[in-house]
Each structure stands twice: as structure tokens, then as C-alpha cells.
Scaffold this motif. Structure first.
Motif, PDB file in Angstrom:
ATOM      1  N   ARG A  70      41.445  40.183  43.747  1.00 34.76           N
ATOM      2  CA  ARG A  70      40.276  40.693  43.584  1.00 34.76           C
ATOM      3  C   ARG A  70      39.051  40.709  44.414  1.00 34.76           C
ATOM      4  O   ARG A  70      39.268  39.779  45.283  1.00 34.76           O
ATOM      5  CB  ARG A  70      39.951  39.528  42.113  1.00 34.76           C
ATOM      6  N   ALA A  71      38.491  41.784  44.947  1.00 38.83           N
ATOM      7  CA  ALA A  71      36.922  40.908  46.031  1.00 38.83           C
ATOM      8  C   ALA A  71      35.965  43.001  45.115  1.00 38.83           C
ATOM      9  O   ALA A  71      36.222  42.567  43.908  1.00 38.83           O
ATOM     10  CB  ALA A  71      37.546  42.073  47.346  1.00 38.83           C
ATOM     11  N   MET A  72      35.120  42.657  46.199  1.00 39.33           N
ATOM     12  CA  MET A  72      34.029  42.719  46.049  1.00 39.33           C
ATOM     13  C   MET A  72      34.070  44.033  46.793  1.00 39.33           C
ATOM     14  O   MET A  72      34.841  43.893  48.040  1.00 39.33           O
ATOM     15  CB  MET A  72      32.394  42.226  45.692  1.00 39.33           C
ATOM     16  N   ALA A  73      33.075  45.156  46.251  1.00 40.39           N
ATOM     17  CA  ALA A  73      33.608  46.766  47.070  1.00 40.39           C
ATOM     18  C   ALA A  73      32.438  47.135  46.798  1.00 40.39           C
ATOM     19  O   ALA A  73      31.366  47.250  46.165  1.00 40.39           O
ATOM     20  CB  ALA A  73      34.313  47.067  46.974  1.00 40.39           C
ATOM     21  N   ILE A  74      31.266  47.849  47.828  1.00 43.95           N
ATOM     22  CA  ILE A  74      30.640  48.709  48.431  1.00 43.95           C
ATOM     23  C   ILE A  74      31.222  50.233  48.082  1.00 43.95           C
ATOM     24  O   ILE A  74      31.643  50.050  48.593  1.00 43.95           O
ATOM     25  CB  ILE A  74      29.009  48.140  49.681  1.00 43.95           C
ATOM     26  N   LEU A  75      30.398  50.814  46.929  1.00 45.97           N
ATOM     27  CA  LEU A  75      30.873  52.213  45.994  1.00 45.97           C
ATOM     28  C   LEU A  75      30.423  52.335  46.030  1.00 45.97           C
ATOM     29  O   LEU A  75      29.262  52.757  45.684  1.00 45.97           O
ATOM     30  CB  LEU A  75      32.098  51.856  45.259  1.00 45.97           C
TER      31      LEU A  75
END
Length: 266
Positions: free
Chosen positions: A235-240
Motif C-alpha cells: 500500500r502507498a499514496m500516489a498523486i494521480l
């Protein structure tokens, strides 16, 4: 058996704010309404560049009545000196005192907590406390909890890299659009008013370890759709790019991934 956990957030530090002008001073600088904050209340906010980029996040913890007027600013420890310097630049003739505090920042999470300052971002994030109390869990446990809720943190937005709306501040009670002027307000209000938000920080899931920070996210094998931010196994954060992820096959480092949009992010 209680599932309440407490963690000392060593990555955070405290600035004590006092003086008769402390509210009006912060009101003109932060994205959050400080004038209406009540004793014992916590509010989430940001300090922006004049161009509206996210410079620093912070929490404003208004002193309980028995402690007298004033507040604590809960900030990133690595930026505390820089924040003190920047705030002092704006102080001019305001009757306000700014000084570092040795208080610890404690996060309580896992189940409701009696006392402390309720985290204004999400009820599930629990509460925060300030002082010299001890904590039983590691900061990594709290960060894993935050990540499980899909809430971005300072490691995701850096400094001057994103707009606060891209970092979900508008959905996490970090911006008051009715309060009037603050540094960077024009750009922030225009983005909200036009409703043209191209990028958002969203949680993603995948198999195995997290891709390196900055790894490109591709849509359908070739179209750039964003980049991976902080994360852990699975799991991670991403800017999309919102217009490139719907019904697309997303990959990073050639591995498939999925967007796990939390219920609070609408």
C-alpha cells in the motif's frame, strides 16, 4: 481489552503561540479559520506560498481555558525553525509571542479516546495530545494506521511541490473557504471555485514492497498518470491524474496496481 494505542510522533514538534493578537496574526496567514477556534479545539491548516503552493502543514491546538489564552502549533520537527522564521517575518507590530516548546506530540488511535484534542481530519484518526506523557507504540504504527485510512501526510506533499487541494486538504478540514484572505488564498479559491482539480493524492494497492518514491505510474502501459509517494508493503499514496485513471490498467515498475479510493474522498 482496549485497542487504544498511543504513539510519540517524533517527527513532529511544537511552537507555543501567545499574546493578545495571536488569533488575528494567524488568521491572515493560515488556510484555516483561527478566529473562531474554541479552547481545547484542534484545527488542521497549512501555510502556503504567495503562489498558493503547499509550504507547511500544521495543527493549531487552542489552549484549554485553564491554561490561559494562546495555542500550540503542531508542526513537522524538521521544519520548526523555518516555520518560526517565516512566521516572525510576518509578525511586524502584532502583539504575539512565538517560541519553541519541548512538549511531545502524542497520537492516540485505534478507538475513541477520552480527552486530548480530537483530530479534525477524520474521526478514525483519533486524537492528539501535547506534553511530557509517555506512549506505548512506535510512530511507524501510527503511520501505518494513517496509510490504511488513505490519508496523505507530510512525506507525500513535501514543500512547494503541490497545491493543498491536490493533497486533499479541502476534504480533510484543512481549508476554510469562507474565512477571507490568507497567504495563497487567491489561487486556492480559484481552484475550488472552478472545480478543475486535475490531480489528487490517492491510496494505491499492489503486491510486494512499495515502489520507490517518485516512481512513475502509467495508464494502459504508456500514458503517464502520476507518481508513487510514500508507502509500505502492499500500500502507498500516489498523486494521480484523475482524468487518466478511470477504467485504466495502472502499473508502476511494470507491476499492476489499483486505486483504493476511501469513502471519505468523494
Amino acid at each position: 481489552m482496549s485497542s487504544l494505542r498511543t504513539a510519540h510522533l517524533a517527527s513532529r514538534a511544537v511552537i507555543a503561540v501567545s499574546g493578545p493578537d495571536w488569533k488575528s496574526f494567524l488568521q491572515g496567514l493560515l488556510t484555516q479559520d483561527v478566529e473562531t477556534i474554541q479552547p481545547g479545539e484542534l484545527r488542521f491548516a497549512a501555510l502556503l506560498t504567495p503562489q498558493g503552493k503547499l509550504l507547511y502543514d500544521l495543527f493549531v491546538a487552542a489552549n484549554p481555558e485553564e491554561m490561559g489564552d494562546g495555542a500550540l502549533l503542531d508542526v513537522a520537527a524538521e521544519h520548526r525553525d523555518a516555520i518560526l522564521t517565516r512566521l516572525s517575518m510576518y509578525r511586524l507590530r502584532a502583539k504575539v509571542t512565538l517560541e519553541p516548546s519541548d512538549y511531545k506530540v502524542i497520537a492516540a488511535f485505534g478507538e475513541p479516546m477520552d480527552g486530548g484534542f480530537a483530530d479534525p481530519r477524520l474521526p478514525a484518526l483519533g486524537a492528539r495530545a501535547y506534553g511530557h506523557c509517555e506512549a506505548e507504540s512506535a510512530e511507524a504504527d501510527y503511520e501505518a494506521w494513517r496509510l490504511s485510512l488513505g490519508v496523505p501526510g507530510p512525506a507525500d506533499w513535501g514543500s512547494e511541490a503541490n497545491y493543498p487541494i491536490e493533497a486533499d486538504f479541502d476534504l480533510l478540514a484543512g481549508i476554510d473557504f469562507k474565512k477571507g484572505c490568507f497567504v495563497g488564498q487567491e489561487t486556492t479559491s480559484r481552484m475550488k471555485r472552478r472545480g478543475v482539480i486535475k490531480n489528487r493524492m490517492l491510496p494505491i494497492t499492489f503486491d510486494g514492497p512499495a515502489p520507490a518514491f517518485g516512481t512513475e505510474v502509467l495508464a494502459n502501459g504508456s500514458l503517464r498518470a502520476g507518481e508513487v509517494l510514500s508507502g509500505a508493503d502492499g500500500r502507498a499514496m500516489a498523486i494521480l491524474r484523475l482524468d487518466r485513471i478511470e477504467d485504466a490498467d495502472l502499473t508502476a515498475e511494470g507491476r499492476p496496481l489499483k486505486v483504493d479510493r476511501p469513502s471519505w474522498l468523494t
